[in-house]
Design a protein around this motif. Structure first.
Motif, PDB file in Angstrom:
ATOM      1  N   ASN A 164      41.939  -9.978  15.211  1.00 38.24           N
ATOM      2  CA  ASN A 164      40.929 -10.920  14.742  1.00 38.24           C
ATOM      3  C   ASN A 164      41.509 -12.024  13.830  1.00 38.24           C
ATOM      4  O   ASN A 164      41.132 -13.188  13.919  1.00 38.24           O
ATOM      5  CB  ASN A 164      39.891 -10.101  13.967  1.00 38.24           C
ATOM      6  CG  ASN A 164      38.566 -10.781  13.855  1.00 38.24           C
ATOM      7  OD1 ASN A 164      37.866 -10.920  14.836  1.00 38.24           O
ATOM      8  ND2 ASN A 164      38.210 -11.201  12.667  1.00 38.24           N
ATOM      9  N   HIS A 170      38.278 -18.078  17.550  1.00 37.16           N
ATOM     10  CA  HIS A 170      36.984 -17.379  17.512  1.00 37.16           C
ATOM     11  C   HIS A 170      36.214 -17.655  16.216  1.00 37.16           C
ATOM     12  O   HIS A 170      34.996 -17.528  16.180  1.00 37.16           O
ATOM     13  CB  HIS A 170      37.163 -15.873  17.757  1.00 37.16           C
ATOM     14  CG  HIS A 170      37.259 -15.024  16.527  1.00 37.16           C
ATOM     15  ND1 HIS A 170      38.368 -15.018  15.700  1.00 37.16           N
ATOM     16  CD2 HIS A 170      36.366 -14.163  15.955  1.00 37.16           C
ATOM     17  CE1 HIS A 170      38.150 -14.186  14.694  1.00 37.16           C
ATOM     18  NE2 HIS A 170      36.951 -13.656  14.813  1.00 37.16           N
ATOM     19  N   HIS A 175      31.953 -17.378  15.005  1.00 38.18           N
ATOM     20  CA  HIS A 175      31.428 -17.281  13.641  1.00 38.18           C
ATOM     21  C   HIS A 175      30.842 -18.587  13.113  1.00 38.18           C
ATOM     22  O   HIS A 175      30.270 -18.605  12.023  1.00 38.18           O
ATOM     23  CB  HIS A 175      32.523 -16.809  12.679  1.00 38.18           C
ATOM     24  CG  HIS A 175      33.083 -15.455  13.031  1.00 38.18           C
ATOM     25  ND1 HIS A 175      32.288 -14.399  13.390  1.00 38.18           N
ATOM     26  CD2 HIS A 175      34.365 -14.989  13.062  1.00 38.18           C
ATOM     27  CE1 HIS A 175      33.056 -13.340  13.636  1.00 38.18           C
ATOM     28  NE2 HIS A 175      34.312 -13.680  13.456  1.00 38.18           N
ATOM     29  N   ASP A 280      31.534  -9.762  15.201  1.00 37.38           N
ATOM     30  CA  ASP A 280      32.708  -9.253  15.925  1.00 37.38           C
ATOM     31  C   ASP A 280      32.425  -7.908  16.593  1.00 37.38           C
ATOM     32  O   ASP A 280      32.994  -7.603  17.637  1.00 37.38           O
ATOM     33  CB  ASP A 280      33.886  -9.039  14.953  1.00 37.38           C
ATOM     34  CG  ASP A 280      34.527 -10.332  14.496  1.00 37.38           C
ATOM     35  OD1 ASP A 280      34.780 -11.205  15.345  1.00 37.38           O
ATOM     36  OD2 ASP A 280      34.805 -10.456  13.281  1.00 37.38           O
TER      37      ASP A 280
HETATM   38 FE   LIG Z   1      35.955 -12.283  13.523  1.00 34.84          FE
END
Ligand SMILES: [Fe+2]
Ligand code: FES
Length: 323
Positions: A164, A170, A175, A280
């Protein structure tokens, strides 16, 4: 699809992982634990020594974490009262003339860091191959708040959680971070540092900031946020079994201008990170892990990250050679 088919890496990596907090096991207390696909018992002797042992008694197999009692510097099995020391050796069998020589429970190596009990796990039983820090500088001062704990059990594996941090794209698309952060990854043996400049939308509007994440293997990350309010997240990720990871976020906020982890800007920031993490989770719980992902030039340093990861596994060939 079986979870083991979703990932190409072995399910449980090697390293230091949090299994408890120091203050949840007081002198004379015993608790059962289940991590690394194993049954364990954690207990503290009356003199205050902390010990983690395999849970099943070598006599007739009782789980010592369920009903075991601390007797001085030993733990007593609830079934027939055999006693074991903090090093796992049998110290007494009250109804026998001789203690069987081989009577012992396997011990687990532990280290307490900032009130977290960290435990070394190695699939082949090797002793620690590298270390974690002895202290966290912020927590040596009274300028930071006490930990605010958030925790989750997630159906994934450690490497997926760690990836992550290097997956810069991402942060924007999943987000809603305001810019497209650029992440830089630097490897130093078992340590991986990931630095990202990231804009964040908050209840007070967009804020420029940075995230500096220092990872000690897969089990411990010190994540320092600058921007709105200076925040440290001592994040720990512990394999429960082949399919699940226990994630803990321990937040502390620098007390400047009355900042507090439970109120005001500190609380709003932590709530924002919680919101992101909970975005997530459904991705992690349903995704697969490609051994050779199809990447493009805008992606973060995923290749560097994946090469760093390989050192934390006992791959099946090595496991066979060790047997
Ligand atoms: Fe994340
Ligand atoms: S099973 Fe533990 S003492 Fe018998």
């Amino acid at each position: 699809m079986q979870d083991r088919d979703r990932f190409y890496v072995p399910p449980i990596p090697n390293g230091w992982f949090q299994i408890a907090t120091s203050d949840e096991v007081k002198p004379g207390e015993v608790k059962p634990l289940r991590y690394f696909g194993k049954e364990l018992v954690i207990w503290r002797s009356e003199a205050g020594e902390l010990s983690v042992l395999d849970a099943f008694c070598p006599h007739l197999g009782a789980h010592i974490g369920h009903g075991g009692k601390v007797k001085g510097e030993s733990i007593e099995c609830p079934f027939h009262a055999w006693q074991f020391g903090t090093n796992g050796q049998c110290t007494a069998v009250p109804y026998a003339k001789r203690v069987p020589r081989k009577a012992a429970l396997d011990t687990w190596q532990i280290k307490e860091l900032a009130g977290l009990v960290m435990c070394w796990h190695h699939t082949e039983g090797k002793p620690p191959q590298w270390d974690i820090p002895d202290e966290i500088p912020e927590l040596d001062t009274d300028e930071w708040t006490d930990f605010e704990l958030l925790e989750w059990k997630i159906r994934t594996c450690n490497q997926e959680l760690a990836e992550n941090a290097v997956d810069s794209v991402h942060f924007h698309y999943l987000h809603g971070c305001t810019n497209m952060p650029q992440s830089e990854a630097t490897v130093d043996g078992h340590k991986l540092r990931v630095f990202s400049a990231a804009g964040m939308s908050t209840p007070r509007g967009p804020v420029e900031g940075s995230i500096d994440s220092l990872n000690y293997g897969f089990g411990l990350s010190l994540v320092r946020f600058k921007g709105l309010v200076e925040t440290l997240n001592v994040a720990t990720m512990t394999p429960i079994d082949d399919d699940n990871v226990h994630l803990r976020f321990n937040f502390t906020v620098k007390k400047v201008g009355g900042a507090d982890a439970t109120r005001g800007v500190g609380a709003a920031f932590i709530a924002e990170l919680k919101r992101q993490l909970e975005q997530d989770i459904p991705i992690w719980e349903h995704k697969i892990q490609h051994e050779k992902p199809l990447l493009c030039d805008g992606d973060g340093p995923i290749g560097i990250f994946r090469r760093w990861c390989t050192q934390f596994y006992s791959w099946p060939e090595e496991q066979q050679a060790a047997e």
